[in-house]
Design a protein around this motif. Structure first.
Motif, PDB file in Angstrom:
ATOM      1  N   ALA A  62       9.701  -1.863   0.917  1.00  0.00           N
ATOM      2  CA  ALA A  62       9.840  -3.150   1.592  1.00  0.00           C
ATOM      3  C   ALA A  62      10.733  -3.044   2.825  1.00  0.00           C
ATOM      4  N   GLY A  63      11.783  -2.232   2.754  1.00  0.00           N
ATOM      5  CA  GLY A  63      12.667  -2.085   3.911  1.00  0.00           C
ATOM      6  C   GLY A  63      11.962  -1.463   5.092  1.00  0.00           C
ATOM      7  N   SER A  64      11.167  -0.427   4.849  1.00  0.00           N
ATOM      8  CA  SER A  64      10.426   0.207   5.928  1.00  0.00           C
ATOM      9  C   SER A  64       9.363  -0.726   6.494  1.00  0.00           C
ATOM     10  N   ILE A  65       8.727  -1.488   5.629  1.00  0.00           N
ATOM     11  CA  ILE A  65       7.731  -2.450   6.091  1.00  0.00           C
ATOM     12  C   ILE A  65       8.379  -3.519   6.954  1.00  0.00           C
ATOM     13  N   ARG A  66       9.548  -3.984   6.546  1.00  0.00           N
ATOM     14  CA  ARG A  66      10.259  -5.019   7.302  1.00  0.00           C
ATOM     15  C   ARG A  66      10.779  -4.482   8.631  1.00  0.00           C
ATOM     16  N   ASP A  67      11.400  -3.310   8.599  1.00  0.00           N
ATOM     17  CA  ASP A  67      12.112  -2.822   9.781  1.00  0.00           C
ATOM     18  C   ASP A  67      11.238  -2.041  10.750  1.00  0.00           C
ATOM     19  N   ARG A  68      10.220  -1.338  10.207  1.00  0.00           N
ATOM     20  CA  ARG A  68       9.403  -0.475  11.068  1.00  0.00           C
ATOM     21  C   ARG A  68       7.912  -0.768  11.014  1.00  0.00           C
ATOM     22  N   GLY A  69       7.507  -1.669  10.102  1.00  0.00           N
ATOM     23  CA  GLY A  69       6.091  -1.985   9.996  1.00  0.00           C
ATOM     24  C   GLY A  69       5.262  -0.814   9.496  1.00  0.00           C
ATOM     25  N   VAL A  70       5.853   0.022   8.625  1.00  0.00           N
ATOM     26  CA  VAL A  70       5.182   1.230   8.161  1.00  0.00           C
ATOM     27  C   VAL A  70       5.426   1.430   6.665  1.00  0.00           C
ATOM     28  N   PHE A  71       4.382   1.851   5.949  1.00  0.00           N
ATOM     29  CA  PHE A  71       4.563   2.416   4.620  1.00  0.00           C
ATOM     30  C   PHE A  71       3.870   3.763   4.596  1.00  0.00           C
ATOM     31  N   VAL A  72       4.375   4.671   3.781  1.00  0.00           N
ATOM     32  CA  VAL A  72       3.916   6.055   3.837  1.00  0.00           C
ATOM     33  C   VAL A  72       3.406   6.516   2.483  1.00  0.00           C
ATOM     34  N   SER A  73       2.547   7.533   2.534  1.00  0.00           N
ATOM     35  CA  SER A  73       2.122   8.279   1.352  1.00  0.00           C
ATOM     36  C   SER A  73       1.589   9.616   1.853  1.00  0.00           C
ATOM     37  N   CYS A  74       1.205  10.483   0.927  1.00  0.00           N
ATOM     38  CA  CYS A  74       0.528  11.707   1.346  1.00  0.00           C
ATOM     39  C   CYS A  74      -0.943  11.645   0.979  1.00  0.00           C
ATOM     40  N   GLY A  75      -1.436  10.420   0.701  1.00  0.00           N
ATOM     41  CA  GLY A  75      -2.838  10.234   0.350  1.00  0.00           C
ATOM     42  C   GLY A  75      -3.668   9.796   1.544  1.00  0.00           C
ATOM     43  N   ALA A  76      -4.970   9.905   1.384  1.00  0.00           N
ATOM     44  CA  ALA A  76      -5.903   9.543   2.449  1.00  0.00           C
ATOM     45  C   ALA A  76      -5.839   8.048   2.738  1.00  0.00           C
ATOM     46  N   GLY A  77      -5.802   7.699   4.007  1.00  0.00           N
ATOM     47  CA  GLY A  77      -5.682   6.302   4.387  1.00  0.00           C
ATOM     48  C   GLY A  77      -6.926   5.481   4.167  1.00  0.00           C
ATOM     49  N   ASP A  78      -8.090   6.139   4.100  1.00  0.00           N
ATOM     50  CA  ASP A  78      -9.346   5.391   4.001  1.00  0.00           C
ATOM     51  C   ASP A  78      -9.988   5.452   2.619  1.00  0.00           C
ATOM     52  N   LEU A  79      -9.301   6.010   1.632  1.00  0.00           N
ATOM     53  CA  LEU A  79      -9.877   6.133   0.293  1.00  0.00           C
ATOM     54  C   LEU A  79      -9.586   4.884  -0.521  1.00  0.00           C
ATOM     55  N   ARG A  80     -10.631   4.173  -0.904  1.00  0.00           N
ATOM     56  CA  ARG A  80     -10.466   2.966  -1.716  1.00  0.00           C
ATOM     57  C   ARG A  80     -10.306   3.337  -3.189  1.00  0.00           C
ATOM     58  N   ALA A  81      -9.394   2.646  -3.849  1.00  0.00           N
ATOM     59  CA  ALA A  81      -9.095   2.913  -5.254  1.00  0.00           C
ATOM     60  C   ALA A  81      -8.582   1.636  -5.898  1.00  0.00           C
ATOM     61  N   PRO A  82      -8.615   1.555  -7.227  1.00  0.00           N
ATOM     62  CA  PRO A  82      -8.113   0.358  -7.905  1.00  0.00           C
ATOM     63  C   PRO A  82      -6.598   0.238  -7.807  1.00  0.00           C
ATOM     64  N   LEU A  83      -6.128  -1.002  -7.876  1.00  0.00           N
ATOM     65  CA  LEU A  83      -4.702  -1.332  -7.909  1.00  0.00           C
ATOM     66  C   LEU A  83      -4.496  -2.423  -8.949  1.00  0.00           C
ATOM     67  N   CYS A  84      -3.381  -2.365  -9.638  1.00  0.00           N
ATOM     68  CA  CYS A  84      -3.099  -3.376 -10.663  1.00  0.00           C
ATOM     69  C   CYS A  84      -1.701  -3.924 -10.461  1.00  0.00           C
ATOM     70  N   ALA A  85      -1.507  -5.189 -10.776  1.00  0.00           N
ATOM     71  CA  ALA A  85      -0.186  -5.814 -10.716  1.00  0.00           C
ATOM     72  C   ALA A  85       0.494  -5.705 -12.078  1.00  0.00           C
ATOM     73  N   THR A  86       1.810  -5.509 -12.071  1.00  0.00           N
ATOM     74  CA  THR A  86       2.537  -5.393 -13.339  1.00  0.00           C
ATOM     75  C   THR A  86       2.424  -6.681 -14.161  1.00  0.00           C
ATOM     76  N   ARG A  87       2.306  -7.817 -13.501  1.00  0.00           N
ATOM     77  CA  ARG A  87       2.188  -9.084 -14.239  1.00  0.00           C
ATOM     78  C   ARG A  87       0.940  -9.090 -15.114  1.00  0.00           C
ATOM     79  N   ASP A  88      -0.166  -8.526 -14.590  1.00  0.00           N
ATOM     80  CA  ASP A  88      -1.402  -8.482 -15.362  1.00  0.00           C
ATOM     81  C   ASP A  88      -1.308  -7.467 -16.494  1.00  0.00           C
ATOM     82  N   THR A  89      -0.639  -6.361 -16.240  1.00  0.00           N
ATOM     83  CA  THR A  89      -0.418  -5.376 -17.290  1.00  0.00           C
ATOM     84  C   THR A  89       0.358  -5.996 -18.446  1.00  0.00           C
ATOM     85  N   ALA A  90       1.400  -6.744 -18.122  1.00  0.00           N
ATOM     86  CA  ALA A  90       2.209  -7.396 -19.153  1.00  0.00           C
ATOM     87  C   ALA A  90       1.394  -8.414 -19.945  1.00  0.00           C
TER      88      ALA A  90
END
Length: 294
Positions: free
Chosen positions: A155-183
């Motif tokens: 969140a700090g990098s998103i707020r201050d620099r408008g960037v989030f990072v990973s070493c994964g492919a930027g265009d690969l679509r994959a599932p995501l889940c929220a912890t609220r739904d897991t609970a």
């Protein structure tokens, strides 16, 4: 009696709240009971200590019908498999000794995929599932992709620099889940006394998104440009080491990202049954935006 491990974490605290709302008797295992909200401490039994310890789980599981099992993250672990499997050994013995009937555990997608054998934390989590299943307890392994909530770490990098990072492919679509739904799914399973046997329960969120898709949604919700930056593997791992992760954990994180790029999270077909309700846009509006704006 239902026992909740890791009751102050993102998932565990929500499981506790849902069970209490349903009027269920709840016992929690907490290394630091002071971190529990006062209103929760007043309504649950508390066993102080780590759920890695034999004496603690023996006391916590006595008379329990069901257990919510979550291995807490250990960024300094010397061995990732030991951090999952070794951590769970005392509990597995206690499941049998104390007569626990049902266990709901937090695990990962990937079983049966060609890359699951070298997928870092996922490989370790699947080995943990096998250990639990071998006890003979009825078991539901919540098979999870990446969490939307992991974005809060950046969140700090998103707020201050408008960037989030990973070493994964930027265009690969994959599932995501929220912890609220897991609970929510975990709580429902813990309250349901009818199921038996061993089974995985995939939770895929409502849609597949790439990091570039996520950046676009965040830009729209936050009303500021946000982009994904893919780091070279060694640069990404060096950043993890600087943040305090051990060699073993940083290596396992990279293995997991590379395995996800190779199809780790694509072994389960999406259906209405495994598509949880919280979309990434809604999650950004309700969870990310208050943190970034605050």
């Amino acid at each position: 009696m239902i026992v909740i491990t890791a009751p102050t974490g993102q998932i565990g605290r929500r499981v506790v709240d849902r069970l209490l709302a349903a009027g269920a008797p709840v016992r929690v295992v907490a290394r630091d009971p002071a971190r529990l909200p006062a209103e929760v401490r007043e309504r649950v039994e508390v066993v102080a200590g780590s759920h890695r310890d034999r004496e603690v789980v023996a006391k916590a599981f006595a008379g329990a019908e069901a257990v919510f099992w979550l291995v807490p993250p250990d960024p300094r672990a010397a061995d990732v498999t030991a951090a999952y499997v070794g951590f769970s050994r005392a509990a597995c013995a206690a499941f049998t000794e104390q007569g626990v009937r049902r266990v709901v555990g937090v695990s990962s997608l990937g079983r049966g995929t060609p890359v699951a054998a070298k997928a870092g934390h996922v490989t370790a989590a699947l080995a943990m599932d096998d250990l639990i299943a071998a006890t003979g307890v009825h078991y539901r392994a919540l098979a999870l992709p990446s969490f939307m909530d992991n974005m809060l770490r950046q969140a700090g990098s998103i707020r201050d620099r408008g960037v989030f990072v990973s070493c994964g492919a930027g265009d690969l679509r994959a599932p995501l889940c929220a912890t609220r739904d897991t609970a929510a799914v975990a709580a429902d399973l813990l309250l349901d006394r009818a199921w038996t046997g061993v089974q995985e329960v995939p939770l895929l969120g409502p849609e597949d998104l790439s990091p570039e898709d996520m950046a676009q949604i965040m830009s729209e919700v936050l009303r500021r440009p946000v982009r994904h930056r893919r780091l070279p593997v060694e640069e990404f791992r060096a950043g993890l080491l600087r943040s305090g992760m051990s060699e073993a954990v940083s290596r396992a994180m990279v293995e997991m990202y590379l395995a996800k790029d190779a199809g780790l999270d694509h072994g389960v077909t999406r259906t209405p049954r495994n598509s949880t309700p919280t979309g990434f846009r809604r999650w950004c509006e309700e969870e990310l935006r208050p943190v970034v704006s605050g």
